[in-house]
Design a protein around this motif. Structure first.
Motif, short mmCIF file in Angstrom:
data_model
loop_
_atom_site.label_atom_id
_atom_site.label_comp_id
_atom_site.label_asym_id
_atom_site.label_seq_id
_atom_site.Cartn_x
_atom_site.Cartn_y
_atom_site.Cartn_z
N ALA A 80 4.56 -4.11 -2.27
CA ALA A 80 5.56 -5.23 -2.50
C ALA A 80 6.15 -5.93 -1.29
O ALA A 80 6.69 -5.34 -0.58
N LYS A 81 6.16 -7.40 -1.30
CA LYS A 81 6.93 -8.07 -0.52
C LYS A 81 6.09 -8.24 0.89
O LYS A 81 6.38 -9.19 1.88
N ASN A 82 4.93 -7.56 1.03
CA ASN A 82 4.02 -7.80 2.24
C ASN A 82 3.05 -9.05 1.77
O ASN A 82 2.86 -9.51 0.63
N GLU A 83 2.54 -9.48 2.94
CA GLU A 83 1.52 -10.73 2.85
C GLU A 83 0.18 -9.89 2.24
O GLU A 83 -0.13 -8.96 2.59
N LEU A 84 -0.34 -10.83 1.32
CA LEU A 84 -1.76 -10.39 0.91
C LEU A 84 -2.69 -10.89 1.88
O LEU A 84 -3.19 -12.12 2.09
N ILE A 85 -3.53 -9.84 2.18
CA ILE A 85 -4.41 -9.55 3.32
C ILE A 85 -5.69 -9.88 2.81
O ILE A 85 -6.86 -10.63 3.25
N TYR A 86 -5.95 -9.10 1.70
CA TYR A 86 -7.23 -8.99 0.98
C TYR A 86 -7.23 -9.29 -0.55
O TYR A 86 -6.21 -8.75 -0.97
N TYR A 87 -7.98 -10.15 -1.15
CA TYR A 87 -8.01 -10.19 -2.58
C TYR A 87 -9.10 -8.85 -3.04
O TYR A 87 -10.13 -8.85 -2.40
N TYR A 88 -8.77 -8.10 -4.05
CA TYR A 88 -9.44 -7.05 -4.26
C TYR A 88 -10.25 -7.10 -5.51
O TYR A 88 -9.60 -7.40 -6.70
N PHE A 89 -11.45 -6.48 -5.52
CA PHE A 89 -12.11 -6.09 -6.89
C PHE A 89 -11.92 -4.70 -6.97
O PHE A 89 -12.75 -3.77 -5.96
N PHE A 90 -11.15 -4.00 -7.76
CA PHE A 90 -11.21 -2.35 -7.92
C PHE A 90 -12.74 -2.21 -8.79
O PHE A 90 -13.14 -2.68 -9.88
N VAL A 91 -13.41 -1.39 -8.15
CA VAL A 91 -14.59 -0.85 -8.68
C VAL A 91 -14.98 0.61 -9.06
O VAL A 91 -15.76 0.86 -9.71
N GLU A 92 -14.19 1.44 -8.67
CA GLU A 92 -14.31 2.98 -8.90
C GLU A 92 -12.89 3.51 -8.55
O GLU A 92 -12.28 3.21 -7.61
N GLY A 93 -12.59 4.67 -9.49
CA GLY A 93 -11.42 5.47 -9.20
C GLY A 93 -10.33 5.13 -10.29
O GLY A 93 -10.68 5.03 -11.46
N LYS A 94 -8.95 5.27 -9.84
CA LYS A 94 -7.96 5.18 -10.54
C LYS A 94 -7.04 4.66 -9.83
O LYS A 94 -6.41 5.43 -8.83
N ILE A 95 -6.14 3.72 -10.11
CA ILE A 95 -5.03 3.32 -9.43
C ILE A 95 -3.84 2.74 -10.39
O ILE A 95 -4.28 2.65 -11.61
N LYS A 96 -2.64 2.80 -9.81
CA LYS A 96 -1.52 2.43 -10.62
C LYS A 96 -0.82 1.28 -10.21
O LYS A 96 -0.67 1.17 -8.89
N ILE A 97 0.00 0.38 -10.88
CA ILE A 97 0.60 -0.62 -10.42
C ILE A 97 1.99 -0.47 -10.94
O ILE A 97 2.07 -0.39 -12.23
N PHE A 98 2.98 -0.64 -10.21
CA PHE A 98 4.25 -0.51 -10.64
C PHE A 98 5.21 -1.44 -9.72
O PHE A 98 4.90 -1.84 -8.78
N SER A 99 6.50 -1.56 -10.38
CA SER A 99 7.53 -2.52 -9.52
C SER A 99 8.80 -1.65 -9.38
O SER A 99 9.16 -0.83 -10.29
N LEU A 100 9.43 -1.77 -8.13
CA LEU A 100 10.55 -1.22 -7.86
C LEU A 100 11.73 -2.15 -8.35
O LEU A 100 11.58 -3.24 -7.94
N LEU A 101 12.65 -1.60 -9.28
CA LEU A 101 13.72 -2.46 -9.69
C LEU A 101 14.64 -2.60 -8.80
O LEU A 101 15.01 -1.78 -7.92
N PHE A 104 -3.56 -18.06 -4.49
CA PHE A 104 -3.67 -19.43 -4.18
C PHE A 104 -2.15 -20.02 -4.03
O PHE A 104 -1.86 -21.23 -3.58
N LYS A 105 -1.33 -19.34 -4.62
CA LYS A 105 0.06 -19.58 -4.32
C LYS A 105 0.61 -19.28 -3.18
O LYS A 105 1.81 -19.49 -2.65
N ASN A 106 -0.07 -18.42 -2.22
CA ASN A 106 0.39 -18.06 -0.81
C ASN A 106 1.50 -17.14 -0.97
O ASN A 106 2.58 -17.42 -0.17
N LEU A 107 1.79 -16.17 -2.20
CA LEU A 107 3.18 -15.60 -2.37
C LEU A 107 2.74 -14.22 -1.64
O LEU A 107 1.80 -13.83 -1.55
N SER A 108 4.12 -13.55 -1.47
CA SER A 108 3.98 -12.13 -1.03
C SER A 108 3.73 -11.43 -2.34
O SER A 108 3.78 -11.83 -3.52
N ILE A 109 3.12 -10.28 -1.89
CA ILE A 109 2.63 -9.17 -3.08
C ILE A 109 3.88 -8.85 -4.04
O ILE A 109 5.13 -8.49 -3.59
N ARG A 110 3.49 -8.89 -5.30
CA ARG A 110 4.54 -8.83 -6.27
C ARG A 110 5.00 -7.39 -6.80
O ARG A 110 5.89 -7.07 -6.99
N SER A 111 3.70 -6.58 -6.61
CA SER A 111 4.10 -5.12 -7.11
C SER A 111 3.31 -4.21 -6.23
O SER A 111 2.66 -4.50 -5.30
#
Length: 226
Positions: free
Chosen positions: A45-66, A89-96
């Motif tokens: 979170a808060k870093n620049e998005l360098i890659y747009y990703y397609f998740f194709v195998e494995g297991k990942i978790k998405i979480f936010s720090l409050l 497309f909004k060129n935002l920093s990473i949200r989670s």
């Protein structure tokens, strides 16, 4: 993160998930296959998005720090999905934050390439609309579950999502971290572990949790997290 130089494997994933139907050959030529090991951060979170990703195998978790320092689990990915839709497309920093729960493969396309070459790609834009719609519904539901469901249901789902090929889990996080992750207190979490053990559903010792009755654990989890 390791970049995997394996054109055959990359081509296999592109065809399996019809990614090559979305883009032209020029954009496809920029695709990279990335491998993340268990416990490794994929996005922060808060870093620049360098890659747009397609998740194709494995297991990942998405979480936010409050703001209070606690973590809020948003969802798990175990099937094909994407990362970076909102930020692209909004060129935002990473949200989670995104972390690999198991060793995982993702196909990455440099975000600047997509912004430059795909702003009028109708197939990709329709794909993103569908993806964002699903994410909006899923995130809304999962956030509500964290607020509305008792801890025994949330903990059961947490444990179920961390089971791999074996009937036990070695927790990589302390009880304190898990309690913050599930939005509860250490004492309440400990009591809930004890309750699950008294029901014969699990047995835990230190950081190891043995799953004694997976069916009952599934019933309690209520399939809270996608």
């Amino acid at each position: 993160m390791k970049k995997i130089i394996n054109p055959k494997l990359l081509d296999y994933y592109k065809k399996k998930y019809h990614i090559d139907d979305i883009f032209d050959d020029e954009v496809l030529s920029f695709m990279e296959l990335h491998h993340y090991e268990k416990g490794e951060k994929i996005l922060q979170a808060k870093n620049e998005l360098i890659y747009y990703y397609f998740f194709v195998e494995g297991k990942i978790k998405i979480f936010s720090l409050l703001e209070n320092g606690k973590s809020l689990l948003l969802e798990f990915y175990t099937e094909f999905d994407t990362l970076g839709d909102v930020e692209l497309f909004k060129n935002l920093s990473i949200r989670s934050d995104v972390e690999a729960v198991k060793n995982s493969y993702l196909i990455g396309i440099p975000a600047n390439i997509l912004r430059e070459k795909c702003h009028d790609n109708i197939k990709f834009l329709r794909f993103m609309i569908d993806s964002l719609s699903i994410k909006l519904e899923s995130t809304s539901n999962n956030s509500s579950y964290n607020l509305l469901y008792p801890l025994i249901n949330r903990l059961s789902s947490y444990l179920l999502e961390h089971i791999t090929d074996k009937d036990y889990i070695i927790l990589n996080s302390s009880f304190k971290d898990i309690s913050e992750f599930l939005g509860t207190t250490y004492r309440h979490l400990h009591r809930t572990f004890t309750t699950l053990q008294s029901k014969g559903i699990i047995k835990y010792h230190g950081q190891t949790v043995y799953i004694l009755n997976k069916n009952e654990l599934k019933k309690l989890s209520k399939n809270l997290y996608r």
